[in-house]
Motif scaffolding. Structure first.
Motif, PDB file in Angstrom:
ATOM      1  N   TRP A 177       0.708  -1.250   0.072  1.00 41.69           N
ATOM      2  CA  TRP A 177       0.144   0.095  -0.024  1.00 41.69           C
ATOM      3  C   TRP A 177       0.716   1.194   0.086  1.00 41.69           C
ATOM      4  N   ALA A 178       2.089   1.013   0.086  1.00 41.22           N
ATOM      5  CA  ALA A 178       2.980   2.366   0.435  1.00 41.22           C
ATOM      6  C   ALA A 178       3.381   2.760  -1.084  1.00 41.22           C
ATOM      7  N   GLU A 179       3.853   4.014  -1.087  1.00 45.01           N
ATOM      8  CA  GLU A 179       4.495   4.969  -1.918  1.00 45.01           C
ATOM      9  C   GLU A 179       5.327   6.005  -1.479  1.00 45.01           C
ATOM     10  N   PRO A 180       6.284   6.678  -2.339  1.00 41.28           N
ATOM     11  CA  PRO A 180       7.269   7.636  -1.963  1.00 41.28           C
ATOM     12  C   PRO A 180       6.662   8.592  -1.020  1.00 41.28           C
ATOM     13  N   VAL A 181       7.377   9.009   0.006  1.00 39.33           N
ATOM     14  CA  VAL A 181       6.668   9.953   1.054  1.00 39.33           C
ATOM     15  C   VAL A 181       7.059  11.307   1.050  1.00 39.33           C
ATOM     16  N   ARG A 182       6.466  12.349   1.229  1.00 32.94           N
ATOM     17  CA  ARG A 182       6.639  13.677   1.286  1.00 32.94           C
ATOM     18  C   ARG A 182       7.360  14.201   2.266  1.00 32.94           C
ATOM     19  N   PRO A 183       8.140  15.213   2.452  1.00 30.71           N
ATOM     20  CA  PRO A 183       8.636  15.573   3.494  1.00 30.71           C
ATOM     21  C   PRO A 183       7.566  16.343   4.715  1.00 30.71           C
ATOM     22  N   SER A 184       6.408  16.842   4.269  1.00 34.99           N
ATOM     23  CA  SER A 184       5.587  17.208   4.963  1.00 34.99           C
ATOM     24  C   SER A 184       4.846  16.243   6.199  1.00 34.99           C
ATOM     25  N   TRP A 185       5.003  14.903   5.390  1.00 36.77           N
ATOM     26  CA  TRP A 185       4.269  13.773   6.337  1.00 36.77           C
ATOM     27  C   TRP A 185       4.928  13.469   7.527  1.00 36.77           C
ATOM     28  N   GLY A 186       6.401  13.614   7.360  1.00 43.49           N
ATOM     29  CA  GLY A 186       7.391  13.208   8.830  1.00 43.49           C
ATOM     30  C   GLY A 186       6.837  14.260   9.711  1.00 43.49           C
ATOM     31  N   PHE A 187       6.872  15.521   9.503  1.00 41.30           N
ATOM     32  CA  PHE A 187       6.576  16.663  10.402  1.00 41.30           C
ATOM     33  C   PHE A 187       5.239  16.282  10.823  1.00 41.30           C
ATOM     34  N   ALA A 188       4.320  15.901  10.175  1.00 37.68           N
ATOM     35  CA  ALA A 188       2.771  15.648  10.524  1.00 37.68           C
ATOM     36  C   ALA A 188       2.691  14.717  11.634  1.00 37.68           C
ATOM     37  N   VAL A 189       3.558  13.664  11.379  1.00 35.35           N
ATOM     38  CA  VAL A 189       3.650  12.354  12.342  1.00 35.35           C
ATOM     39  C   VAL A 189       3.858  13.248  13.944  1.00 35.35           C
ATOM     40  N   GLY A 190       5.058  14.323  13.859  1.00 36.49           N
ATOM     41  CA  GLY A 190       5.538  14.671  15.092  1.00 36.49           C
ATOM     42  C   GLY A 190       4.543  15.285  15.807  1.00 36.49           C
ATOM     43  N   ARG A 191       3.376  15.707  15.081  1.00 37.90           N
ATOM     44  CA  ARG A 191       2.268  16.388  15.867  1.00 37.90           C
ATOM     45  C   ARG A 191       1.084  15.433  16.162  1.00 37.90           C
ATOM     46  N   LEU A 192       1.006  14.367  15.942  1.00 36.70           N
ATOM     47  CA  LEU A 192      -0.021  13.289  16.229  1.00 36.70           C
ATOM     48  C   LEU A 192      -0.294  13.403  17.554  1.00 36.70           C
ATOM     49  N   VAL A 193       0.791  13.269  18.493  1.00 37.78           N
ATOM     50  CA  VAL A 193       0.269  13.156  19.901  1.00 37.78           C
ATOM     51  C   VAL A 193      -0.123  14.259  20.496  1.00 37.78           C
ATOM     52  N   ASN A 194       0.136  15.522  20.041  1.00 41.81           N
ATOM     53  CA  ASN A 194      -0.469  16.746  20.429  1.00 41.81           C
ATOM     54  C   ASN A 194      -1.792  16.918  20.309  1.00 41.81           C
ATOM     55  N   PHE A 195      -2.365  16.084  19.393  1.00 47.13           N
ATOM     56  CA  PHE A 195      -3.964  16.228  19.346  1.00 47.13           C
ATOM     57  C   PHE A 195      -4.810  15.197  20.173  1.00 47.13           C
ATOM     58  N   TRP A 196      -3.939  14.273  20.679  1.00 48.12           N
ATOM     59  CA  TRP A 196      -4.632  13.304  21.410  1.00 48.12           C
ATOM     60  C   TRP A 196      -5.372  13.989  22.577  1.00 48.12           C
ATOM     61  N   PRO A 197      -4.498  14.772  23.352  1.00 51.17           N
ATOM     62  CA  PRO A 197      -5.060  15.192  24.846  1.00 51.17           C
ATOM     63  C   PRO A 197      -6.409  16.368  24.376  1.00 51.17           C
ATOM     64  N   THR A 198      -6.363  17.152  23.333  1.00 51.83           N
ATOM     65  CA  THR A 198      -7.059  18.183  23.007  1.00 51.83           C
ATOM     66  C   THR A 198      -8.227  17.493  22.520  1.00 51.83           C
ATOM     67  N   LEU A 199      -8.326  16.304  21.746  1.00 46.40           N
ATOM     68  CA  LEU A 199      -9.516  15.621  21.344  1.00 46.40           C
ATOM     69  C   LEU A 199     -10.313  15.037  22.499  1.00 46.40           C
ATOM     70  N   GLY A 200      -9.356  14.740  23.355  1.00 49.05           N
ATOM     71  CA  GLY A 200     -10.135  13.926  24.607  1.00 49.05           C
ATOM     72  C   GLY A 200     -10.909  15.049  25.386  1.00 49.05           C
ATOM     73  N   ASN A 201     -10.291  16.446  25.419  1.00 47.92           N
ATOM     74  CA  ASN A 201     -11.009  17.254  26.291  1.00 47.92           C
ATOM     75  C   ASN A 201     -12.207  17.866  25.477  1.00 47.92           C
ATOM     76  N   VAL A 202     -12.213  18.105  24.117  1.00 43.54           N
ATOM     77  CA  VAL A 202     -13.431  18.284  23.518  1.00 43.54           C
ATOM     78  C   VAL A 202     -14.441  17.500  23.562  1.00 43.54           C
ATOM     79  N   ASN A 203     -13.917  15.949  23.208  1.00 41.98           N
ATOM     80  CA  ASN A 203     -15.089  14.966  23.257  1.00 41.98           C
ATOM     81  C   ASN A 203     -15.757  15.087  24.411  1.00 41.98           C
ATOM     82  N   GLY A 204     -15.233  15.238  25.649  1.00 46.51           N
ATOM     83  CA  GLY A 204     -15.775  15.428  27.096  1.00 46.51           C
ATOM     84  C   GLY A 204     -16.629  16.622  27.435  1.00 46.51           C
ATOM     85  N   GLU A 205     -16.421  17.448  26.436  1.00 50.36           N
ATOM     86  CA  GLU A 205     -17.212  18.921  26.620  1.00 50.36           C
ATOM     87  C   GLU A 205     -18.622  18.729  25.453  1.00 50.36           C
TER      88      GLU A 205
END
Length: 711
Positions: free
Chosen positions: A136-164
């Motif tokens: 399923w893979a293909e050559p990757v773009r530079p932006s994708w790696g930086f996006a991975v670094g931000r995944l965990v930053n969204f976990w607590p925020t989503l938990g916050n708004v899901n709770g509200e």
């Protein structure tokens, strides 16, 4: 050719040399692996060091790096099928990689070079090893790696708004911890720093112990990257080109989880004549909308429309009810996290680190840090809006009111913090800032800017309560003792609970009807020192007893600090009954015997081997910990999957010194000689050296790969 024509050709050649960059040349990249498989990547340029890192991650965790990128870009359904559409919807709405792409051309060249080099190295590895590339893979773009670094930053925020959301909208899917339920998957982190004046060598220490799941996008990978521009060693999320925990030669930091109020829910009124419009102020405003298709492995597609309002991602759009729901998320729309993190890995002291952090390109997390000048720092970090006084943002807000859409953030300088305290150390184990040192040096809760600290009845955690005691005892901390504190595996609740059991047994044990059934267990627990020895059955018994007795997955400080004089017969009988029930529970786990050694129940399964783990776990927690679900009946399937994910002790000396370990190591590939080495160290509750210079690397048996980047 006449003289005029020749002059024109020469002028054109000169102009071409002036306006066009010289052709790229190949660069030598060295990857030196230490005995535990950690790649130390040396290159002149940032592109080269990124290239080497991308190649190394391809060697060790190719499919996981690609999988994380597919998650960050909302394409997991291409791997996992229709069951992944919910998580894909979440990250299509977040548009993480899209915002990085949008800002790419204005990033500093050194940031672009690192990201492009990482993508080039990963792609080069895939091209050289096509048999290892998922279909399923293909050559990757530079932006994708930086996006991975931000995944965990969204976990607590989503938990916050899901709770509200209060039932107004479906819950947005978040990353899965992989445990059976909340009682057995609590996460947290430990971080502490000791200033130079409290150490034997006169150099500050910074200690990291993030507690996270050991799977998928949460996994951490160790790396050391050195170019002419950066020198950074630490651990990052697999698939990201920048480590997030670690050190430069002069400053080091770690993160622990917190929960500032960094997200809000808005109820929107739809235009009855056009449901693609919503009321905002005195006008109807059109949603931004997009047709999306989630591709499945069989070639089929799932299609839908997703929307955004001025508030952020729309999580419900219901023309029949005339309403929509949108989430305001403080991390949404940020374009400059790569710049901030790059400035951090270049920081030379705490002032420069704080200057980078003041960009506020992150949603949450406490920071603990130290530098080579001997200074230490704790900040309760988070990107929090400055809401008007009197607003209850814990409930859905009126989306038609423009004054309720936030545009001003509380600056870094106003967040609760402790820097250069007179006691010489700071710590955070997910406790409130007011319990940083346990003294009047801590921030006053009345001074917190609204929303920066989540209101809670609990200001402390058991880990912080225990760690403060250990740090307060040290006036001349050396590296050996610092490592012992970081990797302390004592089951913390044992001491206080043991004292209570002893008093209960003396006062009420004679009258307990089932005395004979528990007297040997009482005797053994009272004689035990609380250490999780793998050959002993006492840690297993104690943990199951404590879980039943306390009825808490995470035992509270209040529970442990109850005065002994408050003990009464009701509490004593509860202790005795819980111990009896715990013994019966062990009998169900082991029908053929009555004892269950900790090293059978508490294990890591790695590359065909089982490792008994000498740490505690919730609720019998230790500072260094590994957690499993012990409620099943099949011992052969039990294993630890969450807990201490990366332990690191950095001495901010010259030369720099570090000791680290991860529970899952660098790879799962059984053909790699280092596949189990880090897990072996972690399982016995220890740390390994992390050589940081060529001279330090020369002290170990290493392997070297030399690459040449393509011109």
């Amino acid at each position: 050719m006449n003289q005029m024509q020749l002059a024109a050709v020469l002028l054109a050649s000169i102009l071409t040399m002036i306006v066009s960059p010289p052709p790229a040349s190949a660069e030598e990249v060295r990857i030196i692996r230490d005995p535990w498989g950690v790649p130390h990547v040396f290159a002149s340029s940032n592109h080269g060091v990124g290239y080497g890192y991308g190649w190394a991650i391809g060697e060790d965790r190719l499919e996981e790096a690609l999988s994380a990128m597919w998650t960050a870009t909302g394409r997991r359904s291409e791997i996992d099928g229709a069951g992944a559409v919910d998580i894909d919807r979440t990250f299509r709405l977040m548009r993480i990689a899209e915002f990085v792409e949008k800002a790419w051309d204005r990033y500093p060249a050194e940031v672009r070079d690192l990201g492009e080099g990482y993508a080039d190295g990963l792609n080069a590895y895939m091209e050289a090893h096509p048999e290892e590339v998922p279909e399923w893979a293909e050559p990757v773009r530079p932006s994708w790696g930086f996006a991975v670094g931000r995944l965990v930053n969204f976990w607590p925020t989503l938990g916050n708004v899901n709770g509200e959301r209060k039932g107004l909208a479906p819950s947005l899917a978040t990353l899965d911890f992989g445990m059976s339920d909340e009682h057995w998957n609590p996460i947290g982190s430990n971080g502490w720093a000791v200033a130079a004046e409290r150490t034997a060598a006169g150099s500050a220490f910074i200690a990291a112990d993030p507690h996270m799941p050991w799977k998928h996008e949460f996994r951490l990978y160790e790396v050391h990257m050195k170019s002419d521009d950066i020198d950074f060693a630490g651990a990052g999320f697999i698939g990201s080109p920048l480590p997030v925990f670690g050190r430069t030669p002069d400053v080091g930091w770690t993160w622990t989880a917190n929960r500032p109020d960094h997200g809000d829910v808005y109820r929107l009124e739809l235009n009855p004549d056009d449901p693609e419009e919503y009321r905002f102020g005195d006008e109807w405003r059109e949603f931004e909308r997009r047709d999306v298709a989630y591709l499945l492995p069989d070639g089929e597609e799932v299609t839908e429309i997703i929307r955004w309002s001025v508030h952020g991602p729309v999580t419900r759009h219901d023309p029949d009810e005339g309403l929509a729901v949108a989430y305001w998320i403080s991390a949404y729309g940020l374009e400059d996290p790569p710049i901030q993190f790059y400035e951090m890995v270049k920081a030379g002291d705490l002032d420069e680190l704080e200057k980078a952090m003041s960009r506020m390109q992150f949603a949450s997390f406490n920071m603990v840090a130290a530098d080579s000048s001997g200074d230490v720092l704790y900040v309760n970090g988070g990107r929090v809006p400055r809401r008007p006084e009197g607003i209850n943002a814990r409930r859905p807000l009126d989306g038609s009111d423009p004054t309720l859409v936030w545009d001003e953030m509380i600056p870094w300088s106003e967040l609760p913090a402790v820097r250069k305290p007179s006691n010489g150390w700071v710590q955070n184990c997910n406790n409130d800032p007011s319990a940083t040192t346990g003294t009047d040096l801590d921030p006053d809760p009345d001074s917190y800017a609204p929303g920066t600290v989540k209101p809670s009845r609990k200001s402390d955690t058991v880990r912080a309560w225990y760690l403060r005691r250990l740090l307060a005892e040290e006036s001349a901390l050396d590296a050996e003792r610092a490592g012992e504190i970081l990797a302390d595996t004592t089951m913390i609740p044992h001491g206080p609970v043991r004292d209570r059991l002893e008093k209960a047994w003396l006062e009420y044990g004679d009258d307990y009807p089932d005395r004979k059934r528990i007297k040997n267990d009482v005797r053994d627990i009272l004689a035990w020192d609380g250490q999780p020895e793998v050959n002993s059955p006492l840690p297993t018994l104690f943990l199951l007893w404590l879980y039943t007795y306390s009825d808490q997955a995470m035992v509270s400080v209040e529970f442990l600090e109850r005065p002994l004089e408050t003990l009464d017969s009701e509490d004593a009988i509860l202790m005795f009954d819980s111990l009896r029930d715990a013994r019966e529970r062990i009998g169900k786990l082991l029908p053929f015997g009555s004892d269950l050694p900790w090293g059978i129940a508490h294990v890591i399964r790695k590359a065909g081997q089982t490792f008994s783990v000498a740490t505690g776990m919730y609720p019998a927690i230790s500072l260094m910990n590994a957690n499993a679900d012990l409620r099943g009946s099949d011992i052969s399937k039990m294993q630890c999957t969450i807990g201490s994910a990366y332990l690191a002790l950095h001495q901010m000396s010259d030369p720099p010194m570090s000791w680290t370990v991860t529970p899952i190591g660098q790879t799962d590939r059984r053909d790699r000689p280092y596949v189990r080495k880090a897990t072996e160290v972690f399982a016995r509750g220890d740390l390994k050296p992390f050589p940081l210079t060529l001279e330090q690397l020369a002290e170990y048996e290493t392997t070297e790969t030399v690459l040449s980047t393509e011109p």
